[in-house]
Design an enzyme around this catalytic site. Structure first.
Site, PDB file in Angstrom:
ATOM      1  N   SER A 194       0.831  -1.192  -0.224  1.00  0.00           N
ATOM      2  CA  SER A 194       0.053   0.049  -0.231  1.00  0.00           C
ATOM      3  C   SER A 194       1.023   1.335  -0.105  1.00  0.00           C
ATOM      4  O   SER A 194       1.694   1.522  -0.801  1.00  0.00           O
ATOM      5  CB  SER A 194      -0.846  -0.066   1.186  1.00  0.00           C
ATOM      6  OG  SER A 194      -1.922   0.873   0.933  1.00  0.00           O
ATOM      7  N   ASP A 289     -10.221  -4.353  -4.324  1.00  0.00           N
ATOM      8  CA  ASP A 289      -9.322  -3.050  -3.744  1.00  0.00           C
ATOM      9  C   ASP A 289      -9.376  -1.802  -4.456  1.00  0.00           C
ATOM     10  O   ASP A 289      -9.242  -1.873  -5.817  1.00  0.00           O
ATOM     11  CB  ASP A 289      -7.970  -3.658  -3.611  1.00  0.00           C
ATOM     12  CG  ASP A 289      -6.953  -2.724  -3.038  1.00  0.00           C
ATOM     13  OD1 ASP A 289      -7.394  -1.427  -2.631  1.00  0.00           O
ATOM     14  OD2 ASP A 289      -5.887  -3.051  -2.926  1.00  0.00           O
ATOM     15  N   HIS A 319      -7.877  -5.477  -0.050  1.00  0.00           N
ATOM     16  CA  HIS A 319      -6.665  -4.745   0.532  1.00  0.00           C
ATOM     17  C   HIS A 319      -6.367  -5.214   1.843  1.00  0.00           C
ATOM     18  O   HIS A 319      -7.038  -5.099   2.809  1.00  0.00           O
ATOM     19  CB  HIS A 319      -7.118  -3.139   0.534  1.00  0.00           C
ATOM     20  CG  HIS A 319      -5.960  -2.361   0.790  1.00  0.00           C
ATOM     21  ND1 HIS A 319      -5.323  -1.857  -0.427  1.00  0.00           N
ATOM     22  CD2 HIS A 319      -5.536  -1.779   1.768  1.00  0.00           C
ATOM     23  CE1 HIS A 319      -4.066  -1.103   0.079  1.00  0.00           C
ATOM     24  NE2 HIS A 319      -4.455  -1.199   1.520  1.00  0.00           N
TER      25      HIS A 319
END
Length: 350
Positions: A194, A289, A319
């Protein structure tokens, strides 16, 4: 520090739910969820349902409250510490002061092994080495690499570009001190998930452009790559799937100062004019996601620039899945596959 009893009980209950018979888990999780031709994994749907029952959110209230909630919540899903992995605290010097870091070494790993410089996720605002401890342990053990996990500076106390500066300094430190870290200087990779995937991509670009040492490999797990464009996946998966559109705006508002050029490659690596010369990369995305499409767009742009890149979409996952190794089996399977690809990417080539 001992985990408070209520959290231990919650963790046990969460893990027990994933061992219920499949028909029972399906009833608890609800009807199968299908979006954009993808079917959400039962483990992921059950986790989201339990999260909703507990009224837990990735972001809630102030920055301080959100950080505290993440610190507690990680115990519910990460599982017992993965062993045998030794840990050693390291101080990474930078022009702005030392950064705390942790060196993870699988027991029995020889000297001059590959090393992954890892940057944790958390939207550049929350997240710590501790929040990603078990994910990093898993990668170290199953990829057969040392991992140097970096405690880079967080926003809003230290907004962009502080984290990007820290990430580059950490990579350069790892190369300079490879022998002290037990690493092969020719096999030092950068990686993260991320926000950390963003920092890894930015670090690789900056290293190439500076003309100094370059990472041997990039591990980019559901990376944020473009602040300047809203992608279709953000509209498709922006609600009720762990990371939401509201969360992403909250992170951006804390990390990016007003007036910042959103196309700055140190913020949006996808916006770099030239991606040629970058090291091989593995880009891992999750089907459900909001960041899916920009991560995959970055993989495609790398490929167009002649960079060796592998793209792996886990189309049934959400995610954050690398942090959910303590519940169910699907999340661990995906991380095991990632570790295997990292091992192969950092293996000595003839």
């Amino acid at each position: 520090m001992a985990i408070p009893l209520p959290v231990r009980i919650q963790a046990a209950a969460s893990q027990l739910a994933f061992w219920l018979p499949t028909p029972v888990r399906r009833v608890v999780a609800g009807r199968p969820k299908r979006i954009d031709g993808q079917d959400l994994a039962l483990d992921a749907q059950l986790l989201l349902r339990l999260q909703k029952i507990a009224r837990a959110e990735l972001v809630h209230g102030s920055v301080e409250q959100s950080r505290a909630l993440l610190d507690v919540g990680r115990h519910l899903v990460s599982g017992k510490p993965i062993e045998p992995v030794s840990v050693r605290e390291v101080a990474v010097p930078t022009p702005d002061g030392d950064l705390p870091a942790t060196l993870y070494t699988p027991v029995g790993l020889p000297e001059k092994s590959p090393l992954l410089v890892f940057f944790h996720g958390g939207g550049w605002v929350i997240g710590t080495r501790a929040s990603h401890d078990n994910a990093v342990r898993f990668l170290a053990k199953h990829a057969g690499v040392r991992v140097l996990s970096i405690e880079y500076r967080l926003a809003p106390e230290f907004p962009f570009p502080a984290a990007a500066e820290d990430a580059l300094a950490a990579f350069e430190y790892a190369v300079a001190k490879a022998s002290d870290l037990g690493a092969d200087p020719a096999r030092i990779a950068v990686g993260g998930d991320s926000a950390g995937g963003n920092l890894a991509a930015v670090t690789a670009q900056q290293a190439v452009r500076r003309g100094g040492p370059v990472p041997a490999f990039q591990l980019l797990i559901y990376p944020a790559t473009d602040f300047a464009k809203r992608y279709r996946s953000r509209d498709l998966f922006g609600e009720d799937l762990f990371l939401t559109d509201v969360h992403m705006k909250w992170f951006e508002n804390h990390y990016v100062p007003s007036g910042t050029d959103l196309t700055d490659p140190r913020l949006s690596p996808l916006r770099a004019d030239d991606l040629s010369g970058l090291p091989p990369a593995l880009v891992v995305t999750a089907g459900f996601d909001p960041l899916r499409d920009e991560g995959e767009a970055y993989a495609e742009k790398l490929r167009e620039a002649g960079v060796e890149v592998a793209l792996r979409r886990h189309d049934d996952l959400i995610h954050g899945f690398i942090n959910f190794t303590g519940v169910g089996t699907r999340f661990r399977e995906a991380l095991a596959e990632t570790a295997g690809a990292l091992r192969q990417g950092l293996s000595k080539r003839d």
